[in-house]
Design a protein around this motif. Structure first.
Motif, PDB file in Angstrom:
ATOM      1  N   ASN A 175     -10.855 -12.514 -18.352  1.00  8.72           N
ATOM      2  CA  ASN A 175     -12.043 -13.370 -18.177  1.00  8.72           C
ATOM      3  C   ASN A 175     -11.627 -14.802 -17.851  1.00  8.72           C
ATOM      4  O   ASN A 175     -12.280 -15.494 -17.063  1.00  8.72           O
ATOM      5  CB  ASN A 175     -12.897 -13.375 -19.451  1.00  8.72           C
ATOM      6  N   GLY A 176     -10.530 -15.231 -18.465  1.00  8.18           N
ATOM      7  CA  GLY A 176     -10.054 -16.588 -18.242  1.00  8.18           C
ATOM      8  C   GLY A 176      -9.607 -16.812 -16.810  1.00  8.18           C
ATOM      9  O   GLY A 176      -9.981 -17.809 -16.176  1.00  8.18           O
ATOM     10  N   MET A 177      -8.806 -15.884 -16.279  1.00  4.63           N
ATOM     11  CA  MET A 177      -8.329 -16.065 -14.904  1.00  4.63           C
ATOM     12  C   MET A 177      -9.476 -15.951 -13.916  1.00  4.63           C
ATOM     13  O   MET A 177      -9.535 -16.703 -12.928  1.00  4.63           O
ATOM     14  CB  MET A 177      -7.243 -15.033 -14.595  1.00  4.63           C
ATOM     15  N   LEU A 178     -10.414 -15.050 -14.161  1.00  4.30           N
ATOM     16  CA  LEU A 178     -11.586 -14.920 -13.294  1.00  4.30           C
ATOM     17  C   LEU A 178     -12.377 -16.232 -13.288  1.00  4.30           C
ATOM     18  O   LEU A 178     -12.783 -16.724 -12.226  1.00  4.30           O
ATOM     19  CB  LEU A 178     -12.474 -13.770 -13.779  1.00  4.30           C
ATOM     20  N   THR A 179     -12.583 -16.813 -14.452  1.00  5.29           N
ATOM     21  CA  THR A 179     -13.337 -18.069 -14.550  1.00  5.29           C
ATOM     22  C   THR A 179     -12.593 -19.211 -13.848  1.00  5.29           C
ATOM     23  O   THR A 179     -13.214 -20.032 -13.156  1.00  5.29           O
ATOM     24  CB  THR A 179     -13.590 -18.424 -16.026  1.00  5.29           C
TER      25      THR A 179
ATOM     26  N   VAL B 242      -8.894 -22.686 -23.109  1.00  2.64           N
ATOM     27  CA  VAL B 242      -9.052 -21.439 -23.867  1.00  2.64           C
ATOM     28  C   VAL B 242     -10.216 -21.549 -24.850  1.00  2.64           C
ATOM     29  O   VAL B 242     -10.996 -20.599 -25.014  1.00  2.64           O
ATOM     30  CB  VAL B 242      -7.736 -21.065 -24.582  1.00  2.64           C
ATOM     31  N   GLU B 243     -10.387 -22.703 -25.480  1.00  2.00           N
ATOM     32  CA  GLU B 243     -11.519 -22.855 -26.404  1.00  2.00           C
ATOM     33  C   GLU B 243     -12.845 -22.749 -25.657  1.00  2.00           C
ATOM     34  O   GLU B 243     -13.793 -22.108 -26.136  1.00  2.00           O
ATOM     35  CB  GLU B 243     -11.436 -24.192 -27.140  1.00  2.00           C
ATOM     36  N   GLU B 244     -12.933 -23.362 -24.486  1.00  5.52           N
ATOM     37  CA  GLU B 244     -14.175 -23.271 -23.709  1.00  5.52           C
ATOM     38  C   GLU B 244     -14.393 -21.853 -23.192  1.00  5.52           C
ATOM     39  O   GLU B 244     -15.533 -21.375 -23.120  1.00  5.52           O
ATOM     40  CB  GLU B 244     -14.149 -24.287 -22.560  1.00  5.52           C
ATOM     41  N   LEU B 245     -13.311 -21.153 -22.862  1.00  6.76           N
ATOM     42  CA  LEU B 245     -13.444 -19.745 -22.431  1.00  6.76           C
ATOM     43  C   LEU B 245     -13.999 -18.882 -23.567  1.00  6.76           C
ATOM     44  O   LEU B 245     -14.798 -17.979 -23.323  1.00  6.76           O
ATOM     45  CB  LEU B 245     -12.090 -19.196 -21.980  1.00  6.76           C
ATOM     46  N   LEU B 246     -13.557 -19.152 -24.790  1.00  6.34           N
ATOM     47  CA  LEU B 246     -14.044 -18.376 -25.933  1.00  6.34           C
ATOM     48  C   LEU B 246     -15.536 -18.591 -26.152  1.00  6.34           C
ATOM     49  O   LEU B 246     -16.214 -17.728 -26.713  1.00  6.34           O
ATOM     50  CB  LEU B 246     -13.260 -18.756 -27.190  1.00  6.34           C
ATOM     51  N   ARG B 247     -16.039 -19.730 -25.711  1.00  2.29           N
ATOM     52  CA  ARG B 247     -17.487 -19.958 -25.749  1.00  2.29           C
ATOM     53  C   ARG B 247     -18.169 -19.362 -24.514  1.00  2.29           C
ATOM     54  O   ARG B 247     -19.149 -18.626 -24.629  1.00  2.29           O
ATOM     55  CB  ARG B 247     -17.789 -21.463 -25.798  1.00  2.29           C
ATOM     56  N   PHE B 248     -17.628 -19.659 -23.353  1.00  2.00           N
ATOM     57  CA  PHE B 248     -18.289 -19.366 -22.080  1.00  2.00           C
ATOM     58  C   PHE B 248     -18.228 -17.883 -21.705  1.00  2.00           C
ATOM     59  O   PHE B 248     -19.209 -17.321 -21.227  1.00  2.00           O
ATOM     60  CB  PHE B 248     -17.628 -20.219 -20.991  1.00  2.00           C
ATOM     61  N   GLU B 249     -17.075 -17.251 -21.903  1.00  2.00           N
ATOM     62  CA  GLU B 249     -16.885 -15.831 -21.561  1.00  2.00           C
ATOM     63  C   GLU B 249     -16.131 -15.133 -22.687  1.00  2.00           C
ATOM     64  O   GLU B 249     -14.984 -14.717 -22.524  1.00  2.00           O
ATOM     65  CB  GLU B 249     -16.101 -15.701 -20.252  1.00  2.00           C
ATOM     66  N   PRO B 250     -16.736 -14.988 -23.868  1.00  2.00           N
ATOM     67  CA  PRO B 250     -15.999 -14.431 -25.003  1.00  2.00           C
ATOM     68  C   PRO B 250     -15.626 -12.966 -24.782  1.00  2.00           C
ATOM     69  O   PRO B 250     -16.396 -12.201 -24.190  1.00  2.00           O
ATOM     70  CB  PRO B 250     -16.985 -14.572 -26.166  1.00  2.00           C
ATOM     71  N   PRO B 251     -14.450 -12.554 -25.239  1.00  2.00           N
ATOM     72  CA  PRO B 251     -14.032 -11.161 -25.061  1.00  2.00           C
ATOM     73  C   PRO B 251     -14.888 -10.176 -25.847  1.00  2.00           C
ATOM     74  O   PRO B 251     -15.098  -9.050 -25.419  1.00  2.00           O
ATOM     75  CB  PRO B 251     -12.585 -11.153 -25.541  1.00  2.00           C
ATOM     76  N   VAL B 252     -15.383 -10.603 -27.015  1.00  2.00           N
ATOM     77  CA  VAL B 252     -16.282  -9.772 -27.823  1.00  2.00           C
ATOM     78  C   VAL B 252     -17.692 -10.327 -27.645  1.00  2.00           C
ATOM     79  O   VAL B 252     -17.974 -11.450 -28.036  1.00  2.00           O
ATOM     80  CB  VAL B 252     -15.874  -9.773 -29.303  1.00  2.00           C
TER      81      VAL B 252
END
Length: 412
Positions: A258-262, A284-294
């Motif tokens: 999700n991170g690389m896609l974003t 990574v913190e913003e990714l956990l908000r924006f596109e969380p894995p769970v």
């Protein structure tokens, strides 16, 4: 005929972009359909319930009349293992989690994760070196999947010569977590069961070896520990090792992909990361908000009648807590649909909260930071081949099943 929000969440067609569904859900913060779970979609209510001792993770507390369409046989049941601490309540949850944390993190093992920095860098570099043809890369198969399994192997102390077998079992188990309407369910179930049994037998043998001859690895410490909570039984150890493998693996695969896609969709941020690897931390913190894995936490149960936003959720009801919806709640985050690594206030729900917050969070963060910063540095002019990419058919663990990208070359 318009689908209900519950069925929209479960519909694979919406996996590439579920956020409009979540936006609709937030208009009714407590959503309930006949015989279905109570779906909670707003940030403050989710966070409150994650910390509420009246919410149980133990399936035995679910009323016989309650129904959860995401409830399925867990890995514990399929291998006759006791439930992992993820599926238990205090005090048993607390005892097992404390015991597992002693060799993993502070205060007893403060350097376990940080001490893996050099090893993580080596694994990432080796995987990028082995990518091959830069004109067609499947980031999932060639990088995001093998990376966290290799890390788990090193963490547990799986011998290098056994890593290939461990990878094979992990891949089969991971595939079984996603629905596949085109596959023969009986054959698929047998493959998953066989992989779990082989993994369990392998780990049981490894545990016995470590008890006789401990090494400097987490499994050795778990197998020989005699702390204030006593020692884990072999069955508890097997259940914990399986949890570390599956939960740790799945979270990181999706976080990196999700991170690389974003980043590829936000080339300005990708360029900033290439110039300054330190930016990986806020990214990574913003990714956990924006596109969380769970995306959501299912299989939670009320131990008493609970009032949420004027709705009484009865004792024994099934709960879904939609973390990804809470992470984009405009009542909590300004411009929530914007990816912004410079966001000053980022208390996201991407790794949960409360007693069941992600056990491996420090390692998952570090893995993602190393992975994304090295991909940004080494891939020359990376670009998406397919957007949106094909997604996994899993409403809980959301991420692309494949991420086809191309680049002009790979820097040393």
């Amino acid at each position: 005929m318009t689908q209900s929000p519950l069925h929209q969440i479960l519909d694979y067609a919406n996996r590439a972009n579920p956020y409009p569904i979540y936006e609709e859900l937030r208009k009714t913060p407590v959503h309930h359909e006949a015989d279905g779970p109570y779906v909670i979609s707003t940030y403050y209510e989710i966070r409150s319930l994650l910390h509420d001792p009246r919410i149980s993770s133990d399936a035995r507390n679910l009323a016989s009349t309650a129904h959860d369409p995401l409830a399925e046989s867990s890995q514990d049941e399929q291998t006759a293992l006791p439930p992992s601490f993820l599926r238990l309540d205090p005090p048993e949850h607390d005892r097992l989690r404390r015991m597992t944390n002693r060799p993993f993190g502070p205060p007893h093992s403060p350097h376990r994760v940080d001490g893996m920095r050099e090893e993580l860098h080596g694994i990432v570099s080796g995987l990028i070196d082995g990518i091959g043809d830069p004109s067609r890369i499947d980031l999932v198969d060639q990088f995001s999947y093998p990376f966290p399994v290799t890390v788990i192997c090193r963490l547990l102390g799986v011998p290098r010569e056994d890593e290939a077998s461990f990878h094979s079992w992990a891949d089969t188990i991971a595939a079984s977590l996603d629905p596949d309407p085109d596959a023969d369910p009986a054959e698929r179930g047998k493959e998953s069961h066989d992989a779990r049994m082989q993994l369990g037998m392998y780990l049981a043998g490894l545990i016995e070896e470590r008890r006789k001859k401990p090494g400097d690895d987490m499994l050795s410490e778990l197998a020989t520990a005699k702390g204030p909570d006593g020692a884990m039984t072999t069955m508890e150890l097997l259940s914990t090792a399986a949890l570390l493998l599956i939960a740790g693996h799945e979270t990181t695969v999706n976080l990196v992909t999700n991170g690389m896609l974003t980043l590829l969709r936000n080339p300005d941020v990708l360029q900033r990361l290439r110039a300054d690897p330190r930016l990986a931390v806020p990214i990574v913190e913003e990714l956990l908000r924006f596109e969380p894995p769970v995306q959501l936490v299912p299989q939670r149960t009320t131990l008493a009648d609970i009032d949420v936003r004027g709705v009484t959720i009865p004792k024994g009801a099934s709960l879904w807590l939609v973390l990804a919806s809470g992470n984009r709640d405009p009542q909590r985050f300004e411009n929530p649909d914007r990816f912004d690594p410079d966001r000053p206030d980022i208390q996201h729900l991407g790794l949960g909260s409360g007693i069941h917050s992600c056990f491996g969070a420090p390692l998952a963060r570090l893995e993602a930071q190393f992975a994304l910063s090295e991909l940004a540095r080494r891939l020359e002019n990376p670009r998406l081949i397919e957007d949106p990419p094909p997604y996994r058919q899993n409403a809980v663990l959301r991420g692309p099943r494949h991420l086809p990208i191309a680049c002009d070359g790979i820097r040393p």
